[in-house]
Design a protein around this motif. Sequence first.
Motif, PDB file in Angstrom:
ATOM      1  N   GLY A 137      10.095   3.792  -9.700  1.00  0.00           N
ATOM      2  CA  GLY A 137       9.176   3.775 -10.789  1.00  0.00           C
ATOM      3  C   GLY A 137       9.863   3.619 -12.237  1.00  0.00           C
ATOM      4  N   THR A 158       0.445   5.328   5.791  1.00  0.00           N
ATOM      5  CA  THR A 158       0.724   4.304   4.721  1.00  0.00           C
ATOM      6  C   THR A 158       1.133   5.286   3.459  1.00  0.00           C
ATOM      7  N   HIS A 214       5.540  -1.431 -13.275  1.00  0.00           N
ATOM      8  CA  HIS A 214       6.315  -0.138 -13.015  1.00  0.00           C
ATOM      9  C   HIS A 214       6.904   0.364 -11.789  1.00  0.00           C
ATOM     10  N   VAL A 215       5.803  -0.106 -10.715  1.00  0.00           N
ATOM     11  CA  VAL A 215       6.077   0.424  -9.400  1.00  0.00           C
ATOM     12  C   VAL A 215       6.582  -0.640  -8.496  1.00  0.00           C
ATOM     13  N   TYR A 216       6.214  -1.807  -8.457  1.00  0.00           N
ATOM     14  CA  TYR A 216       6.516  -2.808  -7.640  1.00  0.00           C
ATOM     15  C   TYR A 216       6.917  -3.948  -8.785  1.00  0.00           C
ATOM     16  N   GLN A 225      10.491  -1.316  -1.562  1.00  0.00           N
ATOM     17  CA  GLN A 225       9.622  -0.284  -0.632  1.00  0.00           C
ATOM     18  C   GLN A 225      10.130  -0.577   0.705  1.00  0.00           C
ATOM     19  N   LYS A 268      -8.285  -1.636  -9.871  1.00  0.00           N
ATOM     20  CA  LYS A 268      -7.498  -0.628 -10.219  1.00  0.00           C
ATOM     21  C   LYS A 268      -6.349  -1.081 -11.076  1.00  0.00           C
ATOM     22  N   MET A 269      -5.968  -2.165 -11.182  1.00  0.00           N
ATOM     23  CA  MET A 269      -4.781  -2.709 -11.558  1.00  0.00           C
ATOM     24  C   MET A 269      -4.236  -2.716 -13.192  1.00  0.00           C
ATOM     25  N   ILE A 288       3.575  -4.482  -2.520  1.00  0.00           N
ATOM     26  CA  ILE A 288       4.687  -4.526  -1.398  1.00  0.00           C
ATOM     27  C   ILE A 288       4.262  -3.947  -0.005  1.00  0.00           C
ATOM     28  N   PRO A 305       0.672  -3.540 -15.367  1.00  0.00           N
ATOM     29  CA  PRO A 305       1.259  -2.116 -15.343  1.00  0.00           C
ATOM     30  C   PRO A 305       1.861  -2.123 -13.898  1.00  0.00           C
ATOM     31  N   ILE A 339       7.978   8.324  -9.712  1.00  0.00           N
ATOM     32  CA  ILE A 339       7.056   8.647  -8.818  1.00  0.00           C
ATOM     33  C   ILE A 339       7.574   8.658  -7.452  1.00  0.00           C
ATOM     34  N   GLU A 368      11.884  -9.209  -1.193  1.00  0.00           N
ATOM     35  CA  GLU A 368      11.053  -8.945   0.201  1.00  0.00           C
ATOM     36  C   GLU A 368      10.632 -10.143   1.065  1.00  0.00           C
ATOM     37  N   ASP A 409      -4.683  -3.666  -2.363  1.00  0.00           N
ATOM     38  CA  ASP A 409      -5.402  -2.527  -2.446  1.00  0.00           C
ATOM     39  C   ASP A 409      -6.307  -2.062  -1.406  1.00  0.00           C
ATOM     40  N   VAL A 445      -1.214   3.171 -14.005  1.00  0.00           N
ATOM     41  CA  VAL A 445      -2.461   3.167 -13.430  1.00  0.00           C
ATOM     42  C   VAL A 445      -2.247   3.796 -11.951  1.00  0.00           C
ATOM     43  N   TYR A 446      -3.361   4.684 -11.509  1.00  0.00           N
ATOM     44  CA  TYR A 446      -3.348   5.172 -10.018  1.00  0.00           C
ATOM     45  C   TYR A 446      -3.976   3.925  -9.249  1.00  0.00           C
ATOM     46  N   PHE A 447      -3.277   3.792  -8.178  1.00  0.00           N
ATOM     47  CA  PHE A 447      -3.732   3.219  -6.974  1.00  0.00           C
ATOM     48  C   PHE A 447      -3.326   3.368  -5.700  1.00  0.00           C
ATOM     49  N   ILE A 506       3.699  -6.643   2.888  1.00  0.00           N
ATOM     50  CA  ILE A 506       4.369  -6.620   4.268  1.00  0.00           C
ATOM     51  C   ILE A 506       3.582  -6.886   5.422  1.00  0.00           C
ATOM     52  N   TYR A 514       1.675   7.031  -3.434  1.00  0.00           N
ATOM     53  CA  TYR A 514       2.498   7.285  -4.625  1.00  0.00           C
ATOM     54  C   TYR A 514       1.778   8.289  -5.525  1.00  0.00           C
TER      55      TYR A 514
END
Lengths: 338, 221
Positions: free
Chosen positions: B97, B50, A225-227, B4, A110-111, A191, A222, B40, A235, A158, B219-221, A195, B53
């Motif tokens: 995000g 868990t 953007h999140v991590y 996180q 998905k990444m 992340i 991508p 997000i 971490e 994932d 992207v979705y995950f 962990i 997002y």
Amino acid sequence: MILLGKNLDELEALVRAEEMPSYTGMQLARWLYGSEAASFAEMSNLSKQSRTVLENKYQTGFSEHVKVSVSADGTRKYLFPTGGGRFIETAFMPEARRNTLCLSTQVGCKMGCLFCMTARQGFQANLSAGEIVNQLRSLPERNRVTNIVYMGMGEPFDNTEEVLKSLEILTAPWGFAISPKKITVSTIGLIPGMIQFLEKTRCNLAISLHSPFDEERRKLMPVQHVYPIRDVIRELIRTDAGRQRKISFEYILFRGINDSDGHIREMARLLNKLPCRVNLMRFHPVPNAPLEGADEASLVRFRDALNAKGIIATIRQSRGIDIEAACGLLSTKAMLSK
Amino acid sequence: MQIQSELNFKPYPISNIQHLNSNSYLLSFQRDFDFHAGQILALKIADADTPRYYSIASGINDPQIDILFNVKPGSTFSPRLAGLVPGDLLQVSSPAGMFLGTAGPDIWIAAGTGIAPFRSMMRSGLSNGKILLQGASAPESLYFAEEFRAALGEAYVPCLSRHSQPGIFHGRVTDYLRQLDQIDTEKTHYLCGSAEMVVDTRDILTERGVPFGKVLAEVYF
């Protein structure tokens, strides 16, 4: 019900439910993970009654490969079937002093990384722990494997639950009994899963870096953007992960993109508080990716410059180029041909 | 942005949950925090969950947070989310995000619930000069279509892959891009959707001359 992928607790619960002798759980684990038995009928120390129950109600879950490609360098790339007409790839890479098996954890991914062939399949399915360990259990060279890397198709974190379970089976004395020091899991840096991995295993960790700069990395990957990679590294430092296990960063050198002196300086700044090493990798071109690999001289220059700054860097040997060993190439073609 | 392990979750009572179509919902709760359009939130229902997002789908000046989500086959979390009712508590993280909207003349491309961050950008006053390609399989999945049409006029391009409807392009967003004579290679293209949609769209854009540095994807995950 499939038994491959069940841990000892689950096997013991199963034999209790079937009113088999309690020691049958351990016997089953040994047959599933520590033997080459291909069927319940070959599990000779189980009672005939137990074998009959198992044959009638359960499946081993062993699944043979459907295709193998052999490289001139000895790398063998296997295509294993999974549910729904899907395929996963497993690469066995023999070397003089070790033999490494590269496992997949998902069908597709998905990444959406710009440089990755697996991303072109989209995401199709998570592998179960059984499907992950089957790549070792059903490998013709299983007894020659010395090292395992989770660097095949998919992002391990994932699919954290099944990946952690597979690691338990690979490392447990009742399982494959492989030292966690011989196993490396590679992530792009999700992340939460990382962990859990750090808390529950002692296996080595590899992180796909590919750029130390936030803006540049998010164009390649991508997930940034999140991590952001800085959070991943923070971490790792917070948990002192670099002293518990080997931490490495993977860096594909792209011509004119991430191969400058500025990248070297920023990598040194980013990694200087973390005991780790950098694996520089050659780019295996994938269709439509607007990227070119850097030349050998650039790889050597980059490696030497990092070493001079105190960051241990090595150039990873490319394997299986002639059999399309880059992750996802073989299975993507198999999928597209169906 | 918080990392996180430092995300602080706080309970918020759900103010509304709207069933949009057979498997899509818009969940809302009143907010007491600021955020940037495109960010997000991590959501949990129970402490042991868990975190998952989701993009914020409301604007920075809206009093509430909107979350657009699908109930996915095989998911253990989204069906529980869909089962919540007003008054139920949802554990919500601080915003995170970096897929952030800009005031520039960007091109937005979304499929399915990937429209959420662009609705946030649009409702935050960032729609001037934008072009939006919105893809869906069926009309009921062109989420917020009327809002986008009102805000963007002809710069709003809906695409339906499985239905033919007057005034709507028949095909995926990738089909729309392929049939264009020219693609703007100067503007930044923001993509949000499944990995497959993102990869296919990015391939088309880069093949047609858009530098990969001008393609940003969530992207979705």
